[in-house]
Write an enzyme that holds these catalytic residues in place. Structure first.
Site, short mmCIF file in Angstrom:
data_model
loop_
_atom_site.label_atom_id
_atom_site.label_comp_id
_atom_site.label_asym_id
_atom_site.label_seq_id
_atom_site.Cartn_x
_atom_site.Cartn_y
_atom_site.Cartn_z
N PHE A 126 -3.14 -2.03 63.62
CA PHE A 126 -3.87 -0.79 63.35
C PHE A 126 -5.34 -0.98 63.77
CE2 PHE A 126 -5.89 2.40 60.58
CZ PHE A 126 -5.13 3.50 60.93
N ASP A 205 -0.93 -7.20 56.52
CA ASP A 205 -1.22 -5.82 56.14
C ASP A 205 0.14 -5.16 55.86
OD1 ASP A 205 -1.53 -3.03 56.22
OD2 ASP A 205 -3.19 -3.12 57.64
N TYR A 230 -1.21 5.09 49.40
CA TYR A 230 -1.07 6.54 49.62
C TYR A 230 0.06 6.93 50.57
CZ TYR A 230 -4.46 5.18 53.28
OH TYR A 230 -5.12 4.53 54.29
N LYS A 231 0.80 5.93 51.09
CA LYS A 231 1.91 6.28 52.00
C LYS A 231 3.20 6.35 51.17
CE LYS A 231 -0.46 3.89 55.80
NZ LYS A 231 -1.03 5.03 56.53
N ARG A 380 5.80 10.83 65.75
CA ARG A 380 6.25 9.87 64.73
C ARG A 380 6.92 10.60 63.58
NH1 ARG A 380 1.83 5.86 61.89
NH2 ARG A 380 1.34 7.81 60.85
C1 LIG Z 1 -1.51 -0.37 58.94
C2 LIG Z 1 -2.78 0.20 58.41
N1 LIG Z 1 -3.79 -0.62 58.08
C3 LIG Z 1 -4.96 -0.15 57.61
C4 LIG Z 1 -5.16 1.20 57.43
C5 LIG Z 1 -6.50 1.66 56.95
O1 LIG Z 1 -6.45 1.89 55.59
P1 LIG Z 1 -7.78 2.37 54.79
O2 LIG Z 1 -8.18 3.67 55.36
O3 LIG Z 1 -7.31 2.44 53.36
O4 LIG Z 1 -8.82 1.34 54.98
C6 LIG Z 1 -4.13 2.09 57.72
C7 LIG Z 1 -4.32 3.54 57.54
O5 LIG Z 1 -3.48 4.36 57.77
C8 LIG Z 1 -2.92 1.59 58.25
O6 LIG Z 1 -1.90 2.40 58.58
#
Ligand SMILES: Cc1ncc(COP(=O)(O)O)c(C=O)c1O
Length: 420
Positions: A126, A205, A230-231, A380
């Site tokens: 990400f 992660d 939140y997912k 997606r």
């Molecule tokens: C795989 C992944 N890592 C990190 C994040 C970032 O998360 P945050 O906005 O809580 O820092 C996301 C956000 O969708 C994500 O999908």
């Protein structure tokens, strides 16, 4: 006939988790929501929980709330997440955002291996993770570098590719367990063992895994992890994230942010920082209490359903989606941008199309289907087994077919909104 609407209804009738859908607010039963892997639906219990948190706790108890459950909430809810990821209760705390937690743990890990100057990640990660790692490496020293392992097919990263990059100079391997675009899933235990053989620490992660994938952090010997709520945990927009630090590492690692919530006995108000003895040392400041409390009912629902039954249903639903794609959409130019192999795939499926963005717009505006879009061409579809039905998947494929066949997407501009 396995591709009929009746067959989808039959699958829903046989679904042991079907009752959980009723735990969520479904404002519009015609709207097919396939974006729970970005923002999960609102659990009904959260509405009650928030009423209590706002009216009774904040409204009536005021600052007394801190000694009536608020101060310990981050650890208490962290202990529930620990059950979902195969960790001990005192190894997880809910705090900050995923990005901030990643920064804290990556920096702590790099500092714990001062003689090593390499951080390894991959190009499927990400972007926020990569930005955070770039920043952490830059702060660590001018000689420290971030090395990204390439993906040869744009969908997955092979163990062999990782093996050629992870070596005795590697301080940290930081990867996302389920890839945000393709849904590719790493073999967590195998990659962790590979990194350990070179003496590196590993940071996973778990954003797209927690709540839908069975995870065994302890038995996989995982050092560090972060993830969001939140997912698939349905914690609400901007809900606080969590972090995990294996117990034996907790006292060897220091957060780079020395806030009072990470200090031993913060209400002594001493002027020097002394890290708390356990996982609390990785907290920084006052938790966003309302958001933190809002995250709890969604976690409870996942615990009640059980991660293994959720994963079983998720596999059946992604397989079903892929079978329908093959029958109805592949011939229309939509290609599969996710792994075919079940055990290498999480709970979302991506399809590639040159007009993917406009197809997503047409689905949202004209067809009452909410997928999401990830550049450059990924449409997606996120399956959230606690509330996604087989009938919805069937309908979504039908409506996507109509959008492509009738070229309905051509009425939409390719202009991107701020959030896609
Ligand atoms: C795989 C992944 N890592 C990190 C994040 C970032 O998360 P945050 O906005 O809580 O820092 C996301 C956000 O969708 C994500 O999908």
């Amino acid at each position: 006939m396995t591709n009929t609407a009746d067959y989808a209804v039959q699958l829903d009738c046989q679904d042991e988790l079907a009752g959980f859908r009723d735990e969520f607010i479904i404002g519009d039963s015609e709207l097919i929501y396939l974006d729970g892997n970005s923002l999960g639906r609102l659990p009904k219990r959260t509405v009650e929980q928030m009423r209590c948190a706002v009216e009774r706790q904040w409204g009536h108890r005021l600052v007394r709330g801190w000694n009536e459950g608020w101060f310990t909430a981050a650890g208490r809810i962290g202990a529930k997440i620990a059950q979902l990821i195969g960790a001990e209760a005192d190894e997880v705390v809910v705090t900050d955002s995923t990005s901030v937690n990643l920064f804290k743990l990556a920096t702590a890990a790099i500092q714990a291996r001062p003689e090593r100057r390499k951080v390894v990640s991959d190009e499927l990660n990400f972007p926020s993770d990569l930005y955070v790692l770039q920043g952490a490496v830059r702060l660590a020293s001018p000689t420290c570098q971030l090395v990204l392992v390439p993906s040869l097919d744009g969908i997955s990263v092979s163990d062999d590719s990782l093996r050629t990059v992870i070596d005795s100079a590697t301080a940290l391997v930081a990867l996302t367990h389920t890839s945000f675009k393709s849904g590719f899933v790493y073999d967590m235990a195998a990659v962790t063992e590979m990194a350990h053989r070179s003496g590196a620490l590993v940071l996973w992660d778990l954003c797209h895994s927690v709540g839908v994938m069975p995870l065994q952090l302890n038995s996989s010997q995982v050092d560090l992890a972060v993830g969001c709520t939140y997912k698939y945990l349905n914690g609400g927009p901007g809900a606080p994230a969590f972090l995990y630090v294996r117990r034996d590492l907790q006292e060897q690692l220091l957060s780079p942010i020395w806030g009072w919530f990470g200090r031993r006995a913060p209400f002594d108000f001493k002027l020097n920082y002394e890290p708390a003895l356990g996982i609390e040392r990785f907290q920084a400041g006052t938790p966003p209490m309302l958001s933190l409390l809002a995250a709890e009912p969604g976690i409870d629902l996942v615990l009640e359903a059980g991660v293994q039954p959720i994963r079983t249903k998720s596999i059946r639903q992604t397989e079903y989606l892929i079978a329908l794609w093959q029958e109805h959409l592949e011939g229309l130019g939509l290609k599969l941008n996710s792994p075919r192999t079940t055990q290498c795939r999480g709970s979302h499926v991506s399809f590639g199309h040159a007009d993917g963005f406009r197809i997503a717009r047409a689905l949202i505006r004209d067809m009452r289907v909410i997928p999401d879009f990830r550049e450059p061409d990924n449409l997606r579809f996120g399956i959230s087994p606690l509330y996604t039905t087989f009938a919805e998947i069937h309908q979504a494929v039908n409506r996507t077919r109509q959008v492509i066949e009738r070229r309905l997407y051509e009425q939409h501009s390719g202009a991107r909104a701020q959030v896609t």
